[in-house]
Design an enzyme around this catalytic site. Structure first.
Site, PDB file in Angstrom:
ATOM      1  CB  SER A  64      -9.189 -11.532   0.991  1.00 32.22           C
ATOM      2  OG  SER A  64     -10.137 -10.353   0.798  1.00 32.22           O
ATOM      3  CG  HIS A  85     -10.317 -10.699  -4.528  1.00 31.15           C
ATOM      4  ND1 HIS A  85      -9.250  -9.981  -3.805  1.00 31.15           N
ATOM      5  CD2 HIS A  85     -10.898 -11.125  -3.253  1.00 31.15           C
ATOM      6  CE1 HIS A  85      -9.385  -9.639  -2.740  1.00 31.15           C
ATOM      7  NE2 HIS A  85     -10.314 -10.683  -2.221  1.00 31.15           N
TER       8      HIS A  85
END
Length: 257
Positions: free
Chosen positions: A97, A230
């Protein structure tokens, strides 16, 4: 040897499974709001063949009194200075990320210094050229907490303790501001291989975003997709570890030829 030992005695680096005889080092860069401890399990799984350096950004846990850095370029500059003493052998980068785009900028800086990384692993992040502002750092506390909960990756029990939440919010907000303020500056392409890892149902990254990473290197490119959202790498730890290991083994084998 403790998790804090390093050639530069740096507060930025944690070694949870020191592997001083390893031929390659893997620098692991946390996500927004994350800490070096997120990579403890990975470090232990990769040792002793890989010496894992987990990065501790300022402003969290034992570095909570160090000023938060809200500019990603500054964060990359500061981190590169800390990593130079570790480049006495092959070095690879893994970022998830926020850590993915930070890893890209660190790789650019290392290459410019003549210390190109062996490879760059990027996870859960669209390519720098496809960066989109999300303005998450401007959300009120309640909305920001709900967003973090929705992404997963944080023990739900944390949200039951108001004191912990209040400690975490400034860190998360600062990290989101750093990502949101990022501006990709076109420049020389990386020469190192790039491997993209992502979850099949990641709401933040599309297949097009993933594929666009190939535009940022003249080296080899490949993409690996795992079931999950995610934070797929939490549930798919064994598969992620295997994917990293196989690529590092291949790269170090080629170096010895």
């Amino acid at each position: 040897m403790t998790a804090f030992d390093s050639p530069a005695d740096s507060p930025w680096i944690r070694r949870y499974a020191p592997a001083p005889d390893a031929s390659v080092r893997l620098v692991c860069l946390p996500h927004a709001g994350g800490s070096a401890a997120f990579y403890t399990k990975l470090a232990k799984a990769l040792g002793p063949d890989v010496d894992t350096l987990a990065v501790q950004y300022p402003g969290r846990l034992d570095r909570r009194h160090d000023p938060l850095i809200k500019d990603l370029a500054e964060l990359a500059d500061r981190l590169v200075a800390e990593l130079v003493p570790w480049t006495d052998r092959g070095i690879a980068l893994f970022g998830h990320s926020l850590g993915a785009v930070l890893g890209f900028e660190v790789a650019r800086r290392l290459e410019a210094m003549g210390r190109a990384p062996l490879t760059l692993f990027v996870s859960g992040r669209n390519a720098p050229s496809r960066h989109r502002r999300e303005f998450s750092h401007l959300l009120d506390d309640k909305a920001l907490i709900e967003q973090v909960k929705a992404l997963g990756g944080t023990d739900p029990r944390v949200f039951e303790h108001e004191e912990l939440v209040q400690l975490a919010l400034p860190v998360i907000r600062a990290d989101y501001e750093a990502v949101d303020g990022y501006r990709y500056e076109p420049g020389p392409l990386l020469s190192c291989p790039v491997t993209v890892l992502n979850g099949t149902d990641d709401p933040k990254v599309s297949p097009e975003d993933t594929d666009a990473w190939r535009e940022h290197t003249t080296g080899a490119f490949d993409s690996v997709v795992f079931p999950g959202r995610h934070f797929y790498l939490v549930d798919r730890h064994a598969e992620v570890t295997d994917a990293i290991t196989r690529r590092l083994v291949d790269l170090t084998s080629k170096q010895r030829i």
